[in-house]
Design an enzyme around this catalytic site. Structure first.
Site, mmCIF file in Angstrom:
data_model
loop_
_atom_site.group_PDB
_atom_site.id
_atom_site.type_symbol
_atom_site.label_atom_id
_atom_site.label_comp_id
_atom_site.label_asym_id
_atom_site.label_seq_id
_atom_site.Cartn_x
_atom_site.Cartn_y
_atom_site.Cartn_z
ATOM 1 N N CYS A 68 6.527 -6.122 5.975
ATOM 2 C CA CYS A 68 5.528 -7.253 5.735
ATOM 3 C C CYS A 68 5.006 -7.081 4.428
ATOM 4 O O CYS A 68 4.279 -8.030 3.735
ATOM 5 C CB CYS A 68 4.666 -7.415 6.886
ATOM 6 S SG CYS A 68 3.533 -5.909 6.823
ATOM 7 N N ASP A 88 0.892 -1.133 -0.099
ATOM 8 C CA ASP A 88 0.091 0.082 0.017
ATOM 9 C C ASP A 88 0.720 1.186 -0.064
ATOM 10 O O ASP A 88 0.542 2.316 -0.659
ATOM 11 C CB ASP A 88 -1.040 -0.004 1.230
ATOM 12 C CG ASP A 88 -2.016 -0.951 1.142
ATOM 13 O OD1 ASP A 88 -2.757 -0.795 -0.152
ATOM 14 O OD2 ASP A 88 -2.742 -1.615 1.742
HETATM 15 C C1 PEP Z 1 0.866 -4.008 2.533
HETATM 16 O O1 PEP Z 1 0.176 -3.043 2.112
HETATM 17 O O2 PEP Z 1 1.937 -4.024 2.230
HETATM 18 C C2 PEP Z 1 0.335 -4.997 3.424
HETATM 19 C C3 PEP Z 1 1.274 -5.783 3.942
HETATM 20 O O3 PEP Z 1 -0.851 -5.202 3.542
HETATM 21 P P1 PEP Z 1 -1.919 -5.891 2.304
HETATM 22 O O4 PEP Z 1 -1.072 -6.358 1.331
HETATM 23 O O5 PEP Z 1 -2.682 -7.008 2.937
HETATM 24 O O6 PEP Z 1 -2.746 -4.586 2.107
HETATM 25 MG MG MG Z 2 -1.994 -3.000 3.330
#
Ligand code: PEP
Ligand code: MG
Length: 546
Positions: free
Chosen positions: A500, A453
């Site tokens: 992450c 994001d």
């Molecule tokens: C991100 O945005 O990098 C994240 C780990 O969350 P998601 O991909 O679930 O939005």
């Molecule tokens: Mg995210």
């Protein structure tokens, strides 16, 4: 033999039989009819067929997920037998001489909005059930089979597109690969494919009408290629490559039990991202040091009502117990954007990625948030739990979260419910959070950088838009500088930082992240040992030559 090139979202090779998933278009056309009795009879048959399907679904769910989750199919069956509902359909056919599909669709919309406007939460949530059960009726009336996710033998799934709630329903043991016509490499479906450790291609320009279920195919995630009806020679070559891949994997697994340490002694944590309880086995099999991101919203997908506190408690407890004391970071629900769930009544949004999602829903609808927090507090007594909150943009949001968390804790204490406290962190995935990360670091125990994001919001690129894949660049200097800024601000306040997002598993970046001082990388289970291998080959300090 026919081959197509697409965009690979997970490298790997698969050879097997194809299962084409065709989504049913449940839009209905109005048509005039002459024989009203025959039309009413068609409704009766569709009801009987739907009731039969719901009985089977109930039995299956009862065995697999227990009575409380299975009960939803009983609710659907009762709706189908509701006299008001059926009378409304029959009346419309008789008074307006319209086809049964159209009468069901109009009745569906009327009943769904009637439920959606009720005061009682339980009754409001029934709107989604009316939609679901009516769509089943329409499919049965028009002879369109339901999309099935249960495959007897492992198959290569070929589809127009897949959304996360469909992907999550599939049994990974029965999926060899995914190939879709549409889809972005940064979508959650792509992320799920990586977590499932299966080759996957998106953006494959094939004509689905010409692909037949049961034919053989090869999916080559290295070349981004799918070959339908490959020749015997190509199959033999592919089998040899699959063998070599297995051997590489075997060698990689010799790194199990070894430390994530550079040649000059710098250590880093390598954890796994998971979406379901079933993924814990993969995290352990790949020797992950912990769970760095449990996307708890997947518990909410592919169902028609909220998971109860008890269901959530059982799921979190199981993950914590299976991880046996290793750290488990559960992210509170990040519903919205591409992870849509009808029973949240999301409404239509022009910009869902910038919309009503994640922590915004939790702060606006604290009952939903509190149910999850209660389950988390209770589960914390069974392992090493940390909780993190997604989509943070301000200090006020964190303060509000802390107020709600304290309220829940107090309520549990007062009612004597066994629970435990947990470490709390936030996702850094908006440019706003990066820029105030010095202030946020004072409030929380840790940061986890969501580069998926963060890239979307920093570069103003919709991660779901497949036409923008070439512009979506998580290596952009703006992103890398932001990561450094977050690490420095966290460390200045004695807090730790992980990554992450998918970038954490980018082997080209591992050395850079270690040098930046990132404390933890959380990656798809199948990437844990690959990242460990790279870490163990890094030398962070310059060697002095005499
Ligand atoms: C991100 O945005 O990098 C994240 C780990 O969350 P998601 O991909 O679930 O939005
Ligand atoms: Mg995210």
């Amino acid at each position: 033999m026919q081959s197509f090139l697409g965009k690979s979202v997970y490298k790997g090779i698969a050879l097997g039989k194809v299962a084409v998933l065709r989504k049913n278009d449940v839009r209905v056309k109005r048509a005039g009819i002459e024989d009203v009795d025959a039309e009413v009879e068609r409704v009766g048959k569709a009801v009987a067929e739907s009731v039969g399907q719901l009985r089977k679904l109930y039995e299956k769910a009862l065995k697999e997920v227990g009575e409380s989750s299975a009960a939803i199919f009983e609710v659907h069956r009762m709706l189908l037998e509701d006299e008001d509902f059926l009378d409304a359909i029959h009346n419309m056919i008789r008074t307006e001489n319209v086809n049964a599909e159209y009468a069901v669709a109009v009745t569906r919309d009327n009943f769904a909005s009637m439920f959606a406007n009720m005061d009682d939460d339980y009754m409001r949530a029934r709107a989604a059930d009316v939609l679901d059960v009516s769509d089943r009726m329409v499919k049965n009336l028009s002879g369109r089979a339901e999309i099935g996710f249960d495959f007897e033998n492992p198959v290569i799934v070929v589809a127009d597109d897949l959304n996360p709630s469909e992907t999550i329903q599939m049994d990974r043991e029965k999926i060899l690969a995914f190939v879709t016509v549409h889809g972005s490499t940064n979508s959650h479906t792509a992320i799920l494919a990586r977590m499932m450790n299966i080759p996957a291609l998106v953006g494959v320009p094939m004509d689905l009408d010409k692909v037949k279920t049961g034919t053989w195919a090869i999916v080559d995630g290295y070349q981004g290629q799918v070959i339908f009806e490959p020749s015997e020679g190509v199959c033999r070559e592919t089998e040899a490559r699959i063998q070599k891949e297995r051997e590489r994997l075997r060698l990689l697994h010799t790194l199990k039990g070894k430390e994530n340490v550079t040649l000059d002694g710098h250590k880093i944590n390598i954890y796994a991202n998971i979406g379901t309880i079933g993924d814990v086995g993969y995290a352990l099999e790949n020797d992950a040091g912990g769970i760095g991101l449990f996307r708890s919203e997947f518990l909410y997908l592919g169902r028609t009502d909220f998971p109860t506190e008890e269901e959530q408690f059982q799921a979190y407890r199981q993950v914590l117990q299976n991880m046996a004391g290793k750290k488990v970071i559960i992210r509170t629900l990040d519903i919205g954007a591409d992870k849509q769930v009808e029973y949240f009544n999301p409404g239509k949004e022009d910009n869902p990625a910038l919309g009503y999602r994640a922590i915004r829903i939790c702060l606006k609808e604290p009952d939903i948030f509190k149910t999850q927090l209660r389950a988390l507090f209770r589960a914390a007594a069974y392992g090493n739990l940390s909780v993190m909150y997604p989509m943070i943009t301000s200090v006020e949001e964190v303060q509000k979260i802390q107020e709600i968390v304290s309220e829940v804790k107090k309520e549990l204490e007062e009612s004597g419910v066994p629970h435990n406290v947990f470490e709390q962190g936030i996702m850094i995935e908006t440019p706003a959070a990066v820029m105030i990360s010095d202030e946020l670091a004072e409030l929380v125990d840790f940061f986890s950088i969501g580069t998926n994001d963060l890239t979307q919001y920093t570069l103003a690129i919709d991660r779901q838009n497949e036409r923008l894949d070439d512009f979506y660049n998580p290596h952009h200097p703006a992103i890398l500088r932001m990561i450094q800024m977050v690490v420095d601000n966290a460390h200045a306040h004695g807090k730790w930082v992980g990554i992450c997002g998918e970038l954490g598993a980018d082997l080209e970046m591992t050395e850079r992240f270690v040098r930046m001082g990132v404390d933890e990388l959380s990656v798809a289970p199948a990437m844990v040992l690959r990242v460990r291998k790279v870490v163990r080959e890094i030398r962070t300090k310059r060697q002095v030559m005499f």
